[in-house]
Design a protein around this motif. Sequence first.
Motif, PDB file in Angstrom:
ATOM      1  N   ARG A  73      66.748  63.669  49.959  1.00  0.00           N
ATOM      2  CA  ARG A  73      67.785  64.583  50.449  1.00  0.00           C
ATOM      3  C   ARG A  73      67.143  65.777  51.145  1.00  0.00           C
ATOM      4  O   ARG A  73      66.112  66.284  50.680  1.00  0.00           O
ATOM      5  N   THR A  76      72.135  70.173  53.089  1.00  0.00           N
ATOM      6  CA  THR A  76      72.929  71.002  54.002  1.00  0.00           C
ATOM      7  C   THR A  76      74.023  71.726  53.231  1.00  0.00           C
ATOM      8  O   THR A  76      74.447  72.796  53.623  1.00  0.00           O
ATOM      9  N   GLY A  99      73.506  63.199  56.552  1.00  0.00           N
ATOM     10  CA  GLY A  99      74.406  63.809  57.525  1.00  0.00           C
ATOM     11  C   GLY A  99      75.336  64.812  56.867  1.00  0.00           C
ATOM     12  O   GLY A  99      75.019  65.378  55.815  1.00  0.00           O
ATOM     13  N   ASP A 123      78.702  68.079  50.061  1.00  0.00           N
ATOM     14  CA  ASP A 123      79.779  67.450  50.836  1.00  0.00           C
ATOM     15  C   ASP A 123      79.832  65.950  50.517  1.00  0.00           C
ATOM     16  O   ASP A 123      80.883  65.327  50.544  1.00  0.00           O
TER      17      ASP A 123
HETATM   18  N1  GLU Z   1      74.898  66.790  53.481  1.00  0.00           N
HETATM   19  C1  GLU Z   1      74.263  66.101  52.408  1.00  0.00           C
HETATM   20  C2  GLU Z   1      73.784  67.057  51.330  1.00  0.00           C
HETATM   21  O1  GLU Z   1      73.641  68.212  51.531  1.00  0.00           O
HETATM   22  C3  GLU Z   1      73.165  65.144  52.861  1.00  0.00           C
HETATM   23  C4  GLU Z   1      71.955  65.835  53.426  1.00  0.00           C
HETATM   24  C5  GLU Z   1      70.888  64.831  53.920  1.00  0.00           C
HETATM   25  O2  GLU Z   1      71.064  64.291  55.028  1.00  0.00           O
HETATM   26  O3  GLU Z   1      69.914  64.622  53.191  1.00  0.00           O
HETATM   27  O4  GLU Z   1      73.559  66.647  50.242  1.00  0.00           O
END
Ligand code: GLU
Length: 436
Positions: A73, A76, A99, A123
């Motif tokens: 991971r 974000t 993502g 998310d």
């Molecule tokens: N948005 C997700 C998170 O924050 C996935 C981040 C990623 O691409 O590792 O867990």
Amino acid sequence: MCGIVGIVSNRPVSARLVEGLTRLEYRGYDSAGIAVVNGQGIVRRRAPGKIINLQHELDDAPIDGTCGIAHTRWATHGRPNTENAHPHQAGNVAIVHNGIIENFKLLREELAQNGHVFATQTDSEVIAHLIQHYLDKGLDAEDAFMACVARLEGAYAVAALVGDQNQTVYAARHGSPLVVGFGEGEMFVGSDAFALAPFTKRVLYLEEGDSAVVSIDKVCVRDKTGTPVTRDIMTASISAVMAEKGNYRHFMEKEIHEQPEALARTMAAYIDPENDMPTLGKAAPLLAEADRLIAIACGTAYLAASVAKYWFEGLAGVHVETDIASEFRYRTPALPKNGAALFISQSGETADTLAAMRYCNQAGMSTIGVLNAPESSIARETHAVMRTLAGPEIGVASTKAFTAQLAVLAMSALGTAQARGCLNDDQVKRSHQGLE
Ligand code: GLU
């Protein structure tokens, strides 16, 4: 952006899932985890930091099964800790996601009203709950997965285990790459062909909007309209760099598409989740107390410095000079008495910027690096480092590294404006929320 590996096999998969993850380490990450289906249903192990920490977890409390998913991971949404590490689980569903799910707040509210309790700040967790929600409504695993994917907005590559005894990995992509690998009597899923290189070179790249049901001996791919389609199987050329390019024609195109994630990740790193205000670490007092700032850089980073001048002067009332490092280093610049200097560089090794920084350090100025490479020379020698979390940028014309620099500089200007009393908490909050 970060790493996904999935394996459907008739032999144990845990060790190979971790091996696949190590292939993805070059992309940068902050935590890792795996989930497998075994006699007890879905079990998982997760750990913050390097993959070796996950390995220690697995050594202490081994899990194995013949079908599993794994993830590195790069946060974000939500802090990089064990609880927020993927895979996320809801009932009999486990998922990994790369993502950003843009409509996660709405989905989360809706699912919470239906009794779902969330365990993370991410998310991504809504994906697991949404699939479980459709299973509860009586849909079978594939339909529940498809119904979930149809409701997701944003950029995603997802791999899921659905049902506690089901030897299948469900996968979908929209905006983030995903490949399916063909082994001898087993099948794989990966965020790039490089992750699968130890296992197979025969891969199929999912196209935008595709979903796939991957079982032990076959894959069924559907396009974005749900129509079954055949995608070409190719032999991946196993150079890390080539594999990483995925479906994009060239790196610059790929990196342009990575900007939303790079921006979200970078901005999140400068927001304190407790009070939703900018947090600038060691750079905060240096910026707040300086009478003047100098922003020094080369090339595209110099353009970021020029934009920062507008922001720091307009929002925080600090006078900013910008200088091109190669000009600065070959004169004898007069430096402000109580000033701080910002050095902006993707690599942190830009020779002229490094020389300019050493000049300022020697003169006793406070120095701050805005850098993509935390191990670089500038990072080691400045008083404070503000990282851009753009990931490796291979394209020569800067895209995501530049926008991530702007994100850091915008957050710095807002944090400084707040510290100097030029903006109140409400104005600062509204401004950064506007940027998000
Ligand atoms: N948005 C997700 C998170 O924050 C996935 C981040 C990623 O691409 O590792 O867990």
